[in-house]
Write a protein that holds these residues in place. Structure first.
Motif, mmCIF file in Angstrom:
data_model
loop_
_atom_site.group_PDB
_atom_site.id
_atom_site.type_symbol
_atom_site.label_atom_id
_atom_site.label_comp_id
_atom_site.label_asym_id
_atom_site.label_seq_id
_atom_site.Cartn_x
_atom_site.Cartn_y
_atom_site.Cartn_z
ATOM 1 N N LEU A 81 38.328 55.327 58.094
ATOM 2 C CA LEU A 81 37.022 55.552 58.697
ATOM 3 C C LEU A 81 36.720 54.482 59.745
ATOM 4 C CD1 LEU A 81 35.256 56.508 55.386
ATOM 5 C CD2 LEU A 81 35.688 58.040 57.298
ATOM 6 N N ARG A 108 34.692 62.734 58.365
ATOM 7 C CA ARG A 108 33.704 61.858 58.967
ATOM 8 C C ARG A 108 32.424 62.667 59.199
ATOM 9 N NH1 ARG A 108 34.665 57.292 62.346
ATOM 10 N NH2 ARG A 108 36.876 57.476 62.015
ATOM 11 N N GLU A 160 31.817 52.784 54.215
ATOM 12 C CA GLU A 160 33.093 53.240 54.784
ATOM 13 C C GLU A 160 34.194 52.206 54.548
ATOM 14 O OE1 GLU A 160 31.731 56.340 58.290
ATOM 15 O OE2 GLU A 160 32.504 54.383 58.882
ATOM 16 N N ASP A 210 37.606 52.932 52.650
ATOM 17 C CA ASP A 210 38.900 52.571 53.258
ATOM 18 C C ASP A 210 39.703 51.658 52.333
ATOM 19 O OD1 ASP A 210 38.530 54.035 55.537
ATOM 20 O OD2 ASP A 210 37.877 52.353 56.789
ATOM 21 N N ALA A 265 27.845 59.346 65.983
ATOM 22 C CA ALA A 265 28.458 60.423 65.223
ATOM 23 C C ALA A 265 28.721 61.660 66.070
ATOM 24 C CB ALA A 265 27.586 60.790 64.015
ATOM 25 N N LEU A 267 28.353 60.527 52.840
ATOM 26 C CA LEU A 267 29.620 59.889 52.493
ATOM 27 C C LEU A 267 30.121 60.381 51.146
ATOM 28 C CD1 LEU A 267 28.652 56.386 53.847
ATOM 29 C CD2 LEU A 267 30.602 57.729 54.632
ATOM 30 N N VAL A 292 37.454 60.822 68.158
ATOM 31 C CA VAL A 292 36.315 60.333 67.390
ATOM 32 C C VAL A 292 35.814 59.030 67.987
ATOM 33 C CG1 VAL A 292 36.936 61.407 65.232
ATOM 34 C CG2 VAL A 292 37.891 59.187 65.806
ATOM 35 N N ASN A 340 37.244 65.774 60.007
ATOM 36 C CA ASN A 340 38.259 64.918 59.378
ATOM 37 C C ASN A 340 37.623 63.890 58.441
ATOM 38 O OD1 ASN A 340 40.223 66.313 60.636
ATOM 39 N ND2 ASN A 340 40.730 64.750 62.156
ATOM 40 N N PHE A 348 31.201 67.752 58.875
ATOM 41 C CA PHE A 348 32.207 66.702 58.780
ATOM 42 C C PHE A 348 33.420 67.053 59.611
ATOM 43 C CE2 PHE A 348 29.698 67.011 54.983
ATOM 44 C CZ PHE A 348 29.309 65.706 54.743
ATOM 45 N N LYS A 404 26.238 52.652 56.179
ATOM 46 C CA LYS A 404 27.360 53.521 56.531
ATOM 47 C C LYS A 404 28.624 52.697 56.761
ATOM 48 C CE LYS A 404 28.904 56.684 60.173
ATOM 49 N NZ LYS A 404 29.682 55.788 61.051
ATOM 50 N N GLU A 405 28.534 51.669 57.548
ATOM 51 C CA GLU A 405 29.715 50.853 57.846
ATOM 52 C C GLU A 405 30.289 50.218 56.582
ATOM 53 O OE1 GLU A 405 31.348 50.603 60.631
ATOM 54 O OE2 GLU A 405 29.950 51.760 61.859
ATOM 55 N N THR A 458 32.086 63.900 51.105
ATOM 56 C CA THR A 458 33.497 63.987 51.469
ATOM 57 C C THR A 458 34.370 63.214 50.508
ATOM 58 O OG1 THR A 458 32.959 62.245 53.020
ATOM 59 C CG2 THR A 458 33.378 64.410 53.928
#
Ligand code: ADP
Ligand code: MG
Length: 597
Positions: free
Chosen positions: A90, A254, A32, A36, A301, A175, A294, A252, A250, A28-29, A178
């Protein structure tokens, strides 16, 4: 013991405990970060459930040679220009790469867009190497191997590799939802390849991920209130699941698994779905960054809304409204699946398809043809009663085209004393009369209960129902409220109640059965809450008793009235337990069953 400052390595490891729970959180990181960085294409490869290897390759903006050491250092980020209130990326904490490096071996290879060479940096056991030149296409490749080798305790908590692989897949799906414009590829020796080409929009991406079935059995959600926008798709109640995995939420952009939001979704389906079933939905909430925090937990999450009531109301209201708009629509999946099953099992190879019509079309089977298992029984169940039924008249006039065009068509027969077979323009509909009627009565009851007191019918002879003492007490304690709902009962000695009046809407009912079930239901309802607030459950119990039982013969006018009523009534596509009240078989499906297509 003297107080000592924690070493940098130790701080990183403790922080990593929060950010990097399992391989999926690493994925995930890293994904993201790629998003980004403006990537259009992100490849994720894993081995050994992500514990052996995770490799994320993107074609984003890349990292300068001089920035590489900073990127893997804690609290270094390129994303906080606008301050905490204006976060549009993110990531923003600047701790993912450092944390990951603390619990695994990390290599970052990157080439800045426009630069003519790439550079790589490695972190192993807290030691950061110097940047070295490396062959690379523009973009960034991050590799993490031997995750948690430095923290064996964490390793022990990992579920099976299989479970970790599945969790990574779920993470990437969320992911991808979105970011429909980004191509995602997920590969590795531990999985089947998933390739999600870039699409124009969210609907297409959702279809790639959840399949055509969901697309066909869901409604669009689009609403706005007080600056909060809600969009997405919600599955029809009949398209439900045994767990909540397919609930994608989700905020925004996320992905969140927020308890309040999941609760709101559950609330929206409260009286359409059985308590142990779960709806499928993908919902997007977009609101100004200053209306949501957030920053609650780096990995859990969860989010905090400034006005949780507003968001909840929006979700419940919009989903319910959209489902009501779907009206009598029930999922077609059942029929399609049946047709598919038959089509798949039935031998349709050219060898079995006679070139010329068989001489005995309905006699001996074709040579080499084995009927698929279950076909005979299914056909019999559907049609056995037809010729014998008194409701079918050979001389019945052909229905008018306009009548056939109504959603549930023209009733042609009742079979097995419970199923109404109706003909539509392009198919047939089979209605479960008990389930359908139950929903109709329920909706009417709720409408009646919601307005004023419910009309009652007086029983000429009160019905005496034997009950356990505490049940009698419970009913007596609620007598006033029950009377408002149209049911007049009073204690009749210690172990019985007398039923004097019933809600008129229910028609002829078995009063004893109704009162016993209501007593059970009351045992479950907290004495502090009013019956009106538990209306759904009380009305549900009543509706179940007031419905046309299966086994009752219906006259053609009655069948027609039932179908028309269904077309008018919201939610009539499913019974109050979430099962469909009717199924539809399109002519195309039927033709497929017979191999004509
Ligand atoms: P954050 O994302 O919160 O800033 P990270 O530790 O995840 O923190 O990343 C640190 C920095 O490294 C980012 O701010 C970004 O500048 C850079 N970075 C990380 N991954 C990528 C990537 N795939 N492409 C470009 N830059 C990246
Ligand atoms: Mg990040």
């Amino acid at each position: 013991m003297p107080i000592r400052r924690l070493s940098e390595d130790m701080v990183n490891r403790i922080a990593a405990g929060e950010v990097v729970e399992r391989p999926a959180s690493v994925v995930k990181e890293l994904v993201e970060n790629a998003i980004d960085a403006g990537a259009r294409r992100i490849e994720v490869a894993t081995a050994g459930g992500g514990l052996a290897l995770i490799r994320i390759t993107d074609d984003g903006g890349g990292i300068d040679r001089d920035d590489l050491p900073l990127a893997v250092e804690r609290h270094c980020t390129s994303k906080l220009d606008g301050g905490l209130d204006a976060i549009r990326t993110l990531g923003f904490r600047g701790e993912a790469l450092a944390s990951i490096a603390a619990v695994g071996r990390l290599t970052v290879t990157s080439r800045r867009r426009g630069a003519d060479a790439g550079w790589a940096i490695a972190v192993d056991g807290g030691r950061v190497s110097a940047a070295v030149p490396a062959a690379a296409a523009p973009g960034t490749r991050v590799e993490v191997s031997d995750l948690f080798f430095a923290t064996p305790a964490r390793l022990k908590f990992m579920k099976s590799e299989r479970a970790e692989t599945a969790a990574i897949t779920e993470t990437v799906r969320r992911l991808a939802m979105t970011n429909p414009g980004i191509r995602f590829a997920l590969s590795g020796p531990d999985r089947a390849l998933t390739d999600l080409p870039a699409t124009d929009g969210f609907a297409e991406r959702l279809e790639q991920i959840l399949g055509r079935d969901f697309a066909e059995n869901s409604v669009e959600i689009e609403a706005e209130r007080g600056g909060v926008r809600l969009s997405g798709r919600a599955g029809l109640p009949t398209y439900n699941r045994g767990n909540a995995v397919q609930q994608y939420l989700f905020v925004n952009g996320r992905a969140v698994r927020d308890k309040q939001l999941l609760g709101a979704l559950r609330g929206a389906y409260a009286d359409f779905i059985g308590r142990d079933r779960h709806p499928v939905a993908a919902l997007f909430i977009d609101l100004p960054p200053d209306m949501v925090d957030v920053n609650v937990h780096p990995a859990k999450a969860e989010v905090r809304f400034r006005d949780p009531g507003l968001v909840r109301g929006l979700v419940v209201g919009a989903v319910r409204e959209a489902l009501a708009g779907a009206g009598h629509r029930a999922t077609r999946t059942g029929a399609a699946a049946m047709a598919d099953a038959f089509a798949r099992r039935a031998p349709m190879a050219p060898a079995f398809r006679p070139a010329a019509p068989a001489r005995e079309p309905y006699g001996a089977p074709l040579p080499g043809f084995t009927p698929p298992p279950g076909l005979a029984e299914a056909a019999q169940a559907l049609f056995a009663d037809l010729p014998a039924s008194a409701d079918i008249r050979a001389d019945a006039p052909a229905p008018a085209a306009a009548d056939l065009a109504r959603p549930l068509g023209v009733p042609r027969a009742q079979i097995h004393e419970n199923y109404i077979v109706a003909q539509t323009t392009d198919g047939l509909v089979v209605v479960d009369q008990h389930a359908a009627h139950e929903r109709l009565v329920y909706e009417r009851l709720k409408a009646a209960l919601g307005s004023a007191a419910v009309p009652r019918q007086l029983l000429l002879v009160p019905e005496i129902v034997d009950l356990a003492e505490d049940d009698v007490e419970r009913l007596a304690g609620r007598a006033g409220e029950l009377a408002e709902l149209g049911l007049v009962v009073e204690p009749f000695g210690p172990g019985a109640v007398a039923v004097r009046e019933l809600p008129a809407i229910l028609g002829k009912v078995d009063a004893a059965g109704l009162v016993r079930d209501l007593a059970d239901e009351l045992a479950d309802i907290d004495t502090a809450t009013t019956l009106r607030s538990s209306l759904d459950r009380v009305a549900g119990t009543m509706a179940c008793h007031g419905s046309v039982r299966s086994g009752r013969r219906l006259r053609p006018e009655e069948m027609d009235a039932l179908l028309r009523d269904m077309e008018r009534t919201p939610h009539s596509g499913q019974c109050i337990h979430g099962r469909p009240t009717y199924i539809e078989l399109k002519l195309a499906d039927i033709e497929r069953l017979f191999g004509r297509r």
